[in-house]
Structures are given as structure tokens and as C-alpha cells.
Design a protein around this motif. Structure first.
Motif, PDB file in Angstrom:
ATOM      1  N   GLN A 163       0.327  77.680  10.775  1.00 58.71           N
ATOM      2  CA  GLN A 163      -0.578  77.747  11.922  1.00 58.71           C
ATOM      3  C   GLN A 163      -0.410  76.565  12.863  1.00 58.71           C
ATOM      4  O   GLN A 163      -0.913  76.600  13.979  1.00 58.71           O
ATOM      5  N   ARG A 164       0.278  75.526  12.430  1.00 56.45           N
ATOM      6  CA  ARG A 164       0.545  74.369  13.260  1.00 56.45           C
ATOM      7  C   ARG A 164       1.933  73.815  12.923  1.00 56.45           C
ATOM      8  O   ARG A 164       2.402  73.913  11.788  1.00 56.45           O
ATOM      9  N   ALA A 165       2.582  73.262  13.930  1.00 52.91           N
ATOM     10  CA  ALA A 165       3.796  72.467  13.730  1.00 52.91           C
ATOM     11  C   ALA A 165       3.362  71.013  13.642  1.00 52.91           C
ATOM     12  O   ALA A 165       2.625  70.517  14.507  1.00 52.91           O
ATOM     13  N   LEU A 166       3.778  70.328  12.611  1.00 53.25           N
ATOM     14  CA  LEU A 166       3.266  69.001  12.291  1.00 53.25           C
ATOM     15  C   LEU A 166       4.302  67.928  12.587  1.00 53.25           C
ATOM     16  O   LEU A 166       5.490  68.108  12.318  1.00 53.25           O
ATOM     17  N   SER A 167       3.845  66.812  13.122  1.00 50.19           N
ATOM     18  CA  SER A 167       4.729  65.660  13.309  1.00 50.19           C
ATOM     19  C   SER A 167       3.899  64.393  13.213  1.00 50.19           C
ATOM     20  O   SER A 167       2.805  64.309  13.773  1.00 50.19           O
ATOM     21  N   LEU A 168       4.402  63.434  12.463  1.00 48.19           N
ATOM     22  CA  LEU A 168       3.681  62.169  12.336  1.00 48.19           C
ATOM     23  C   LEU A 168       4.639  61.009  12.511  1.00 48.19           C
ATOM     24  O   LEU A 168       5.826  61.100  12.187  1.00 48.19           O
ATOM     25  N   THR A 169       4.086  59.919  13.052  1.00 52.51           N
ATOM     26  CA  THR A 169       4.868  58.730  13.363  1.00 52.51           C
ATOM     27  C   THR A 169       4.058  57.508  12.957  1.00 52.51           C
ATOM     28  O   THR A 169       2.933  57.315  13.436  1.00 52.51           O
ATOM     29  N   TYR A 170       4.604  56.697  12.057  1.00 56.25           N
ATOM     30  CA  TYR A 170       3.943  55.463  11.636  1.00 56.25           C
ATOM     31  C   TYR A 170       4.350  54.344  12.597  1.00 56.25           C
ATOM     32  O   TYR A 170       5.544  54.132  12.829  1.00 56.25           O
ATOM     33  N   VAL A 171       3.362  53.611  13.131  1.00 57.61           N
ATOM     34  CA  VAL A 171       3.671  52.604  14.153  1.00 57.61           C
ATOM     35  C   VAL A 171       2.871  51.327  13.933  1.00 57.61           C
ATOM     36  O   VAL A 171       1.783  51.328  13.364  1.00 57.61           O
ATOM     37  N   HIS A 172       3.455  50.224  14.408  1.00 51.17           N
ATOM     38  CA  HIS A 172       2.751  48.968  14.620  1.00 51.17           C
ATOM     39  C   HIS A 172       2.513  48.830  16.123  1.00 51.17           C
ATOM     40  O   HIS A 172       3.218  49.409  16.941  1.00 51.17           O
ATOM     41  N   GLY A 173       1.516  48.021  16.479  1.00 47.84           N
ATOM     42  CA  GLY A 173       1.303  47.680  17.877  1.00 47.84           C
ATOM     43  C   GLY A 173       0.421  48.636  18.648  1.00 47.84           C
ATOM     44  O   GLY A 173       0.213  48.445  19.851  1.00 47.84           O
ATOM     45  N   LEU A 174      -0.128  49.651  18.001  1.00 51.30           N
ATOM     46  CA  LEU A 174      -1.060  50.542  18.695  1.00 51.30           C
ATOM     47  C   LEU A 174      -2.407  49.838  18.811  1.00 51.30           C
ATOM     48  O   LEU A 174      -2.887  49.227  17.854  1.00 51.30           O
ATOM     49  N   LYS A 175      -3.015  49.916  19.968  1.00 52.66           N
ATOM     50  CA  LYS A 175      -4.259  49.190  20.227  1.00 52.66           C
ATOM     51  C   LYS A 175      -5.384  49.728  19.350  1.00 52.66           C
ATOM     52  O   LYS A 175      -5.576  50.934  19.232  1.00 52.66           O
ATOM     53  N   GLU A 176      -6.134  48.803  18.752  1.00 53.06           N
ATOM     54  CA  GLU A 176      -7.248  49.205  17.902  1.00 53.06           C
ATOM     55  C   GLU A 176      -8.347  49.869  18.724  1.00 53.06           C
ATOM     56  O   GLU A 176      -8.535  49.570  19.897  1.00 53.06           O
ATOM     57  N   ALA A 177      -9.091  50.761  18.073  1.00 58.44           N
ATOM     58  CA  ALA A 177     -10.272  51.333  18.712  1.00 58.44           C
ATOM     59  C   ALA A 177     -11.325  50.243  18.878  1.00 58.44           C
ATOM     60  O   ALA A 177     -11.403  49.311  18.077  1.00 58.44           O
ATOM     61  N   ASN A 178     -12.124  50.350  19.933  1.00 62.71           N
ATOM     62  CA  ASN A 178     -13.194  49.366  20.105  1.00 62.71           C
ATOM     63  C   ASN A 178     -14.333  49.675  19.128  1.00 62.71           C
ATOM     64  O   ASN A 178     -14.404  50.756  18.544  1.00 62.71           O
ATOM     65  N   ASP A 179     -15.199  48.764  18.922  1.00 67.67           N
ATOM     66  CA  ASP A 179     -16.374  48.870  18.048  1.00 67.67           C
ATOM     67  C   ASP A 179     -16.016  48.814  16.567  1.00 67.67           C
ATOM     68  O   ASP A 179     -16.394  47.892  15.880  1.00 67.67           O
ATOM     69  N   TYR A 180     -15.297  49.831  16.062  1.00 67.26           N
ATOM     70  CA  TYR A 180     -14.968  49.864  14.639  1.00 67.26           C
ATOM     71  C   TYR A 180     -13.760  50.757  14.425  1.00 67.26           C
ATOM     72  O   TYR A 180     -13.468  51.661  15.215  1.00 67.26           O
ATOM     73  N   ALA A 181     -13.044  50.488  13.339  1.00 71.29           N
ATOM     74  CA  ALA A 181     -11.827  51.242  13.038  1.00 71.29           C
ATOM     75  C   ALA A 181     -12.187  52.664  12.650  1.00 71.29           C
ATOM     76  O   ALA A 181     -13.073  52.891  11.821  1.00 71.29           O
ATOM     77  N   ARG A 182     -11.482  53.626  13.222  1.00 70.01           N
ATOM     78  CA  ARG A 182     -11.832  55.014  12.965  1.00 70.01           C
ATOM     79  C   ARG A 182     -10.638  55.921  13.180  1.00 70.01           C
ATOM     80  O   ARG A 182      -9.654  55.565  13.830  1.00 70.01           O
ATOM     81  N   VAL A 183     -10.753  57.107  12.616  1.00 71.79           N
ATOM     82  CA  VAL A 183      -9.817  58.182  12.917  1.00 71.79           C
ATOM     83  C   VAL A 183     -10.215  58.776  14.265  1.00 71.79           C
ATOM     84  O   VAL A 183     -11.384  59.104  14.485  1.00 71.79           O
TER      85      VAL A 183
END
Length: 415
Positions: free
Chosen positions: A169-189
Motif C-alpha cells: 500500500q506504500r513505497a517505503l524509503s528511509l534515510t539516516y542523517v546527521h545535521g537535521l534541525k531539532e524540533a523546537n520545544d521537545y524532541a518528537r516524531v
């Protein structure tokens, strides 16, 4: 001393092995790869485990990453306009009551295999087919098949009465990265849905080189988010990911502009069909093999339930094995044990499958109500830790309307 073989070195099978060792069982674990091959290979998943599942690991004494893995403190949800460059139509966030955690399985599984061997388990590196299962079933009191990938899981019969799909039902792709800006307030999905296109998630995680983020696309097949159609190199996949974000999710693009690959093996792309299989495999000899976790119930990762469900399946099976004592592990016992797990897993399957389909109007109203009523947002977010708690209001229009009204009425009036 009863002898139990576990075929599959993953999120369900390895904790089960630890639990059995704790109670004096003789355990054989069969893995198709060595710890070094797992550690040096491609990433295996976009795993995120929630509080109840993490507690199972802690109770077994095998959660070794609390001090180094970023906590997942909450979840945000955005329903994005499908028009390129459009803005959010619905946008909210809420905290989890119990933080979650995402540990790269290239860290976790090799460490667990080494620890199991040090504690006395026999670790056998081999591919398991019918002949190997027969040999294990002859020499052990119980064989548990926990390998969800590969040909061996296909030996279990699909349960047409419980499986809704027979194609991805979906085509999946994932990429592990450094340097992505953190979410503000608190870490979350970050859960971003683009109607008619697909979904995009950002997951705080721990990988071989330290804290990172997982950029995870779920694309409607043959649509813009389908990155599985082309054989992209790791750097090409990251470039493609950024182009998609710039077009469809500009806010997420701003976070990802300086992202860099964690390693050349930190990418994955592909597709699989969600499935429910019957839990017992009858070998040519007449001996039975018992399916566990994603050998039997495979959900699309859109709901982030794979690793948590595996841990919960492990707990059900471990308790049932211990309660069985010296009695034989019969087919009836296997089927009854699986039904105990299914009493939980059926809600995960139903909820996950609903996320793969266009939402009915009442559910859009539910998601919209979460923008104004934190109690509604909190209930949805904490459903990731306990999917049965989402019912009946997630699937029933009348119950949903009552739920929204009750949560809104509970909000204190100020001023």
C-alpha cells in the motif's frame, strides 16, 4: 531443562531468548547473519518503540541505551495541502505520557546476540529452510519462528479472514542523517500527511555514529513520494528527499537543508504487503513450528508499531511458555497463545490499515479538533503506545463525536 529454538534474531526473538534463559531454559538462536554482518550492513528499519514496549525490555534487563539514545517526547501531526508549496491544513503536537526511543537495529541486534551467547545460549549462523526447521523441531521441545523477512516466513499460510491487503500500500524509503534541525520545544516524531501523495516522518534516533534523525517517506505507489522505483545511490536518495521536501513540505525542508548521511548503509527503499498469517506451520514430518511477531502479523510502518508490537508479542509468548511448565507445546496451545496476542494485535492491524486509506469526514474532524483541544491531541498521540485505547472512537463515527464532546467539555474555562 526444556530446549527451545528461536529462528530469527530480531526484536521479538532475541528478547524471548533472554526471558527463557532467565528461567533456566536451554535456548538456541538461529540467525542468517553474524553480528558483524548485521552491524556493517544496511539499516533494517525505521523503528520507534513506545513506553510500554520499552518497559518489557527494561524488565528483561536488555535495554542498554537509555543514557545515550535521544528520547522521543511526543508526536506532531500535520495535514499538508497537496498543492506544491501549500501550507498546513491541520497542525498540532502533544507529549507522550511515557517517552519513546529509536535505536538502530545495527546496534541493538549484534549487542543482544553477543550477550545471549555470553549467557549460555547457542547461537547458530545459518539460513533456515524446511530441512533446518525439521532438524530443530526434532532436537528441541519447541521451535519459534520469528523471522519476518526472507523465504522462511512465506511458509506460514496467509490468513485471508484477517489480512486486508495482498499488495503493498506504500513505497517505503528511509534515510539516516546527521545535521537535521531539532524540533523546537521537545524532541518528537513529526508525522506529515499529504493527501493523495503519502506521508513523511522525522524520527529522533541513535545510530552507529551517535544521535541522528531518520527521514522516512511512505509514498503512494507510483506517486511523487515513491523513491523505490529507481535504484538511487545513497547520496542521490538524500538529494531526492530534499527535492520532495522543498516541493511538498517546505517547513520540513528548512529542517533538512544541512542534513548529511550518517553512513553509506544508512538508506533503504522498497515495499511489502501488510499480511496476517496463520501461526502454526506443519512440517512434512508432522511436527509444528510456532510463528511469532512479524512472521505472523506484518503491519505497514505508517503507524510505527513494528518494534513495539514485536516486544508485546514476545511478552505474551514468554508468559505462555513459562505457564506451560512440562506440558507439551501442542498445536492447540500454539493457536490459543496466538489468539491471546491477537486480542491486542487486531487493534494495531485495524488502526494501521485505516491510516493507509483516505480518512472519513468524521476522522478529519477528530484530527482538526486536536488543534483546539489538547486532550484530544494527547489521546491520539498516546494511542501510539496503546493502540486499543483508540477504539471505538477511531473507527466509529458516533463514538468519535461523543469522544470529542467529552474531551472538549473537560477543558477548564478560564477568564
Amino acid at each position: 531443562m526444556r530446549r527451545i529454538a528461536i529462528v530469527g534474531a530480531g526484536q521479538a526473538g532475541l528478547p524471548l531468548a533472554f526471558g527463557l534463559l532467565d528461567h533456566g531454559y536451554e535456548v538456541t538462536v538461529v540467525s542468517d547473519r553474524t553480528p558483524d554482518e548485521i552491524r556493517n550492513g544496511k539499516v533494517l528499519s525505521s523503528q520507534c518503540m513506545f513506553g510500554a514496549a520499552l518497559q518489557i525490555e527494561r524488565d528483561l534487563g536488555v535495554n542498554d541505551w537509555d543514557d545515550v539514545c535521544p528520547s522521543v517526547e511526543g508526536i506532531s501531526f500535520t495535514l499538508q495541502s497537496p498543492e506544491p508549496g501549500g501550507g498546513p491544513l491541520i497542525d498540532w503536537k502533544a507529549r507522550l505520557d511515557r517517552p519513546g526511543q529509536s535505536v538502530d537495529q545495527r546496534i541493538k541486534m549484534p549487542a543482544w546476540l553477543a550477550k545471549l551467547e555470553a549467557r549460555g545460549a547457542r547461537v547458530s549462523i545459518q539460513k533456515a529452510g524446511v530441512a533446518e526447521l525439521e532438524a530443530l523441531a526434532k532436537s528441541h521441545d519447541l521451535v519459534v519462528l520469528s523471522a519476518g523477512r526472507g523465504e522462511v516466513a512465506q511458509l506460514l499460510e496467509r490468513d485471508a479472514s484477517r489480512a486486508s491487503f495482498d499488495t503493498p500500500q506504500r513505497a517505503l524509503s528511509l534515510t539516516y542523517v546527521h545535521g537535521l534541525k531539532e524540533a523546537n520545544d521537545y524532541a518528537r516524531v513529526s508525522f506529515n500527511a499529504v493527501p493523495g501523495v503519502g506521508e513523511y516522518f522525522v524520527i529522533p534516533a541513535l545510530t552507529l555514529s551517535g544521535p541522528c534523525h531518520i527521514m522516512f517517506f511512505e509514498g503512494i505507489p507510483q506517486g511523487p513520494f515513491d523513491l523505490s522505483r529507481d535504484a538511487l545511490s545513497p547520496s542521490e536518495q538524500l538529494d531526492a528527499v530534499r527535492r520532495l521536501l522543498r516541493t511538498y513540505l517546505p517547513r520540513e525542508y528548512d529542517r533538512a537543508k544541512r542534513a548529511e548521511l550518517t553512513d553509506a548503509q544508512g538508506v533503504l527503499a522498497g515495499a511489502f504487503a501488510p499480511v496476517v498469517r496463520k501461526p502454526v506451520l506443519s512440517l512434512p514430518s508432522g511436527r509444528a513450528v510456532f510463528g511469532l511477531a512479524d512472521a505472523v502479523v506484518v503491519n505497514d510502518p505508517i503507524s510505527g508499531q513494528g518494534s513495539s508490537s514485536a516486544a508485546k508479542a514476545c511478552k505474551v509468548y514468554l508468559d505462555a511458555i513459562l505457564a506451560r511448565g512440562d506440558q507439551p507445546f501442542t498445536r492447540d496451545w500454539m493457536e490459543q497463545t496466538f489468539e491471546q496476542y491477537w486480542s491486542y494485535a487486531q487493534f494495531v492491524v485495524q488502526w494501521t490499515n485505516s491510516l493507509l486509506m483516505p480518512p472519513p469526514a468524521y476522522r478529519v474532524q477528530l484530527l482538526d479538533a486536536a488543534t483546539r483541544t489538547p486532550a484530544v491531541a494527547s489521546a491520539i498521540v498516546n494511542g501510539f503506545d496503546d493502540p486499543p485505547a483508540l477504539f471505538p472512537w477511531w473507527e466509529d463515527e458516533h463514538a468519535c463525536e461523543q469522544f470529542i464532546t467529552q474531551r472538549q467539555a473537560a477543558v477548564p474555562v478560564t477568564g
